[in-house]
Design an enzyme around this catalytic site. Sequence first.
Site, PDB file in Angstrom:
ATOM      1  N   GLU A  62     -10.637   4.422   7.407  1.00  0.00           N
ATOM      2  CA  GLU A  62      -9.527   5.327   7.722  1.00  0.00           C
ATOM      3  C   GLU A  62     -10.145   6.608   8.294  1.00  0.00           C
ATOM      4  O   GLU A  62     -10.161   6.818   9.499  1.00  0.00           O
ATOM      5  CB  GLU A  62      -8.700   5.611   6.455  1.00  0.00           C
ATOM      6  N   HIS A  76       0.940   4.971  -2.457  1.00  0.00           N
ATOM      7  CA  HIS A  76       0.482   5.759  -3.617  1.00  0.00           C
ATOM      8  C   HIS A  76       1.717   6.351  -4.281  1.00  0.00           C
ATOM      9  O   HIS A  76       2.465   7.093  -3.628  1.00  0.00           O
ATOM     10  CB  HIS A  76      -0.455   6.868  -3.152  1.00  0.00           C
ATOM     11  N   ASP A 107       2.013   4.135   2.852  1.00  0.00           N
ATOM     12  CA  ASP A 107       0.921   4.966   2.327  1.00  0.00           C
ATOM     13  C   ASP A 107       1.430   6.103   1.416  1.00  0.00           C
ATOM     14  O   ASP A 107       1.352   5.992   0.190  1.00  0.00           O
ATOM     15  CB  ASP A 107       0.061   5.503   3.478  1.00  0.00           C
ATOM     16  N   HIS A 137       0.831  -1.210   0.000  1.00  0.00           N
ATOM     17  CA  HIS A 137       0.000   0.000   0.000  1.00  0.00           C
ATOM     18  C   HIS A 137       0.860   1.253   0.000  1.00  0.00           C
ATOM     19  O   HIS A 137       1.323   1.701   1.059  1.00  0.00           O
ATOM     20  CB  HIS A 137      -0.918  -0.029   1.234  1.00  0.00           C
TER      21      HIS A 137
HETATM   22  N1  ADE Z   1      -4.666   8.984  -1.436  1.00  0.00           N
HETATM   23  C1  ADE Z   1      -3.397   9.120  -1.065  1.00  0.00           C
HETATM   24  N2  ADE Z   1      -3.241   8.843   0.232  1.00  0.00           N
HETATM   25  C2  ADE Z   1      -4.459   8.517   0.717  1.00  0.00           C
HETATM   26  C3  ADE Z   1      -4.956   8.123   1.982  1.00  0.00           C
HETATM   27  N3  ADE Z   1      -4.172   8.009   3.055  1.00  0.00           N
HETATM   28  N4  ADE Z   1      -6.260   7.872   2.094  1.00  0.00           N
HETATM   29  C4  ADE Z   1      -7.057   7.994   1.032  1.00  0.00           C
HETATM   30  N5  ADE Z   1      -6.638   8.359  -0.165  1.00  0.00           N
HETATM   31  C5  ADE Z   1      -5.348   8.614  -0.334  1.00  0.00           C
HETATM   32 ZN    ZN Z   2      -3.709   4.899   0.954  1.00  0.00          ZN
END
Ligand code: ADE
Ligand code: ZN
Length: 324
Positions: free
Chosen positions: A189, A10, A267, A8
């Site tokens: 989240e 991005h 993340d 996970h």
């Molecule tokens: N896009 C990038 N980081 C994110 C996160 N922590 N939660 C949701 N969308 C995201």
């Molecule tokens: Zn994320």
Amino acid sequence: MPLKAELHCHIEGAAAPELVIRQAQKYGKDTSPYIQDGSFVWHDFTSFLAAYDFSSDLFRTEEDYARLADHYLTSLARDGAIYSEIFTSPDHAGNAGLSAKAYTDALGEGMARAKAKTGIEGRMIVTGVRNAGVESIEQAARFAARCGHPLVTGFGVAGDERMGDLEDYVRAFEIAREAGLGITVHAGELMGWESVEAALDHIRPARIGHGVRAIENPDLVRRIADEGVVLECCPSSNIALKVFDSFADHPFPALQAAGCKVTLNSDDPPYFWTSLKREYDIAAEHFSMNDKALAAVTRTAVEAAFVDRKTKAMLLGRLDVKGR
Ligand code: ADE
Ligand code: ZN
């Protein structure tokens, strides 16, 4: 320290401030509202997304994206990772005038460069972004389903959980599932346990991005354990975004003790002042995990990876050799 694997991250969120500043110089943009003293500046989820979108907009060409993926995977490998799944976001590239295919090919090229240098194996999870709307999410799913890129093996939805309803995305996920892609969705989240339950009911994912607020409902925790759904936990992200007050309050150990499959992830590492290595260090320090327990987390991640059987067997073999 055991070997590591990440499910996970991005990719646009993995761009370090120095790299973003370099990109800004290239495109004549002022970074001062978003980067100060070498660090990203934001104070809540909305301003985090603003900084993230600003930085993402500075990656525009195929070479920009190839370099980004190469940098990130190479740094992961140097920290002991053998496997990396990155969330890709064709929407961002589209804003810069790059086609989804050119964007994906470029990231794949960067991953290939990193693999040639370090051996790290990588895959891409195409993501739709909630704040971009249902149509854009379905477009991302259609692209993921038909792009045919060998490293695109999953589909997910990220973005602002406070927008839209998970039921809105059922069709997008069905398109991806029919194409044989692995399914993951961000839930639990910013929103509570109900969002995790909705994800399980409507999307039926193999994995959930975060999912940690399931801890608010013991029946749901049991269901996650029983169904074997894997949680992509990102402790530093959760603390930085104030989902929990401190590492001592983070439910990673409780979820694991309840039988849930949990993994460690960064993340958007520089936004949360972390790295995959730091997440493992945090787990050692705050969750009292020894090397054996951390190696088991890596194994869970590899077992849950969206890769073909042969690659998975090869990765598990690497873990076995290291463990002996
Ligand atoms: N896009 C990038 N980081 C994110 C996160 N922590 N939660 C949701 N969308 C995201
Ligand atoms: Zn994320």
